[in-house]
Scaffold this motif. Structure first.
Motif, PDB file in Angstrom:
ATOM      1  N   ASP A  47       0.870  -1.175   0.000  1.00  0.00           N
ATOM      2  CA  ASP A  47       0.000   0.000   0.000  1.00  0.00           C
ATOM      3  C   ASP A  47       0.907   1.225   0.000  1.00  0.00           C
ATOM      4  O   ASP A  47       1.638   1.467   0.960  1.00  0.00           O
ATOM      5  CB  ASP A  47      -0.882  -0.018   1.245  1.00  0.00           C
ATOM      6  N   SER A  48       0.871   1.993  -1.077  1.00  0.00           N
ATOM      7  CA  SER A  48       1.793   3.123  -1.228  1.00  0.00           C
ATOM      8  C   SER A  48       1.189   4.453  -0.787  1.00  0.00           C
ATOM      9  O   SER A  48       1.787   5.502  -1.017  1.00  0.00           O
ATOM     10  CB  SER A  48       2.267   3.209  -2.685  1.00  0.00           C
ATOM     11  N   ARG A  49       0.032   4.408  -0.130  1.00  0.00           N
ATOM     12  CA  ARG A  49      -0.616   5.642   0.323  1.00  0.00           C
ATOM     13  C   ARG A  49      -0.004   6.118   1.636  1.00  0.00           C
ATOM     14  O   ARG A  49       0.754   5.412   2.284  1.00  0.00           O
ATOM     15  CB  ARG A  49      -2.117   5.405   0.515  1.00  0.00           C
ATOM     16  N   THR A  67       4.858   5.776  -1.142  1.00  0.00           N
ATOM     17  CA  THR A  67       5.662   5.921  -2.345  1.00  0.00           C
ATOM     18  C   THR A  67       6.978   6.640  -2.084  1.00  0.00           C
ATOM     19  O   THR A  67       8.039   6.185  -2.528  1.00  0.00           O
ATOM     20  CB  THR A  67       4.855   6.674  -3.427  1.00  0.00           C
ATOM     21  N   THR A  86       1.883  -3.228  -6.174  1.00  0.00           N
ATOM     22  CA  THR A  86       1.648  -1.948  -5.521  1.00  0.00           C
ATOM     23  C   THR A  86       0.218  -1.487  -5.770  1.00  0.00           C
ATOM     24  O   THR A  86      -0.365  -1.773  -6.815  1.00  0.00           O
ATOM     25  CB  THR A  86       2.610  -0.862  -6.036  1.00  0.00           C
ATOM     26  N   CYS A  88      -2.500   2.099  -4.762  1.00  0.00           N
ATOM     27  CA  CYS A  88      -2.734   3.397  -4.143  1.00  0.00           C
ATOM     28  C   CYS A  88      -4.250   3.579  -4.074  1.00  0.00           C
ATOM     29  O   CYS A  88      -4.979   2.591  -3.993  1.00  0.00           O
ATOM     30  CB  CYS A  88      -2.026   4.491  -4.949  1.00  0.00           C
ATOM     31  N   TRP A  89      -4.746   4.812  -4.114  1.00  0.00           N
ATOM     32  CA  TRP A  89      -6.180   5.056  -3.973  1.00  0.00           C
ATOM     33  C   TRP A  89      -7.010   4.440  -5.082  1.00  0.00           C
ATOM     34  O   TRP A  89      -7.977   3.750  -4.822  1.00  0.00           O
ATOM     35  CB  TRP A  89      -6.478   6.553  -3.896  1.00  0.00           C
ATOM     36  N   CYS A  93      -5.134   8.152  -9.359  1.00  0.00           N
ATOM     37  CA  CYS A  93      -3.909   8.413  -8.608  1.00  0.00           C
ATOM     38  C   CYS A  93      -2.775   7.607  -9.225  1.00  0.00           C
ATOM     39  O   CYS A  93      -2.961   6.444  -9.566  1.00  0.00           O
ATOM     40  CB  CYS A  93      -4.124   7.986  -7.157  1.00  0.00           C
ATOM     41  N   GLY A  95       0.210   7.146  -7.598  1.00  0.00           N
ATOM     42  CA  GLY A  95       1.156   6.766  -6.544  1.00  0.00           C
ATOM     43  C   GLY A  95       1.633   5.335  -6.675  1.00  0.00           C
ATOM     44  O   GLY A  95       2.816   5.045  -6.464  1.00  0.00           O
ATOM     45  N   ALA A  96       0.740   4.420  -7.030  1.00  0.00           N
ATOM     46  CA  ALA A  96       1.142   3.020  -7.198  1.00  0.00           C
ATOM     47  C   ALA A  96       2.077   2.859  -8.393  1.00  0.00           C
ATOM     48  O   ALA A  96       2.992   2.029  -8.358  1.00  0.00           O
ATOM     49  CB  ALA A  96      -0.088   2.134  -7.368  1.00  0.00           C
ATOM     50  N   GLY A 116      -6.714   0.053  -7.767  1.00  0.00           N
ATOM     51  CA  GLY A 116      -6.276   0.382  -6.425  1.00  0.00           C
ATOM     52  C   GLY A 116      -7.263   0.028  -5.327  1.00  0.00           C
ATOM     53  O   GLY A 116      -8.127  -0.835  -5.478  1.00  0.00           O
TER      54      GLY A 116
END
Length: 152
Positions: A47-49, A67, A86, A88-89, A93, A95-96, A116
């Protein structure tokens, strides 16, 4: 005039190479869920959040590694040789994507989970929240209500 093919389609060979390349770096929520349920050896879901998002809810068994911290902390949290996914939201997003890039630069086999956390939740899959393990109702715009997969 057709809008869909105003730009001609790629040759079948070019199309096959493109789609194969996408599948090499992307996976989806139902496949990740199936692998987690099966206890797939060597799979680490990241989880990269940020902390507030993690605290609100996350996938069971996920590792929290924002991240911005991947390059500095991955080696301590994710065993060498792991296959990393990975997230993210959600689709809005990246981020992942950025986290997956960092894992690739570190030498990990890595894929990004499409959709995500948003699509994990929308498909009615379990999440860990401050009150424990929970499920939200299935969004029938993502999967049939009686299933956990689109069966594609």
């Amino acid at each position: 005039m057709t809008r869909t093919f105003a730009v001609p389609a790629a040759t079948p060979a070019v199309a096959a190479a493109h789609f194969l390349a996408r599948l090499a770096v992307e996976t989806d929520v139902s496949d990740v869920h199936a692998d987690l349920e099966a206890g797939t050896n060597g799979l680490v879901v990241v989880d990269s959040r940020g902390a507030a998002a993690w605290d609100q809810g996350h996938l069971p068994g996920a590792v929290h590694l924002p991240t911005a911290d991947v390059a500095a902390r991955a080696a301590r949290l994710v065993p060498a040789g792991s296959r990393v996914v990975t997230y993210c939201w959600g689709p809005g997003c990246n981020g992942a994507t950025r986290a997956a890039l960092e894992f690739a630069r570190l030498g990990y086999a890595v894929k990004e989970m499409l959709g995500g956390y948003e699509y994990w939740v929308r498909e009615g899959l379990p999440v860990v929240t401050p009150t424990g393990l929970t499920h939200r109702p299935v969004d029938d715009l993502t999967v049939p209500r009686a299933a956990i997969t689109c069966d594609c």
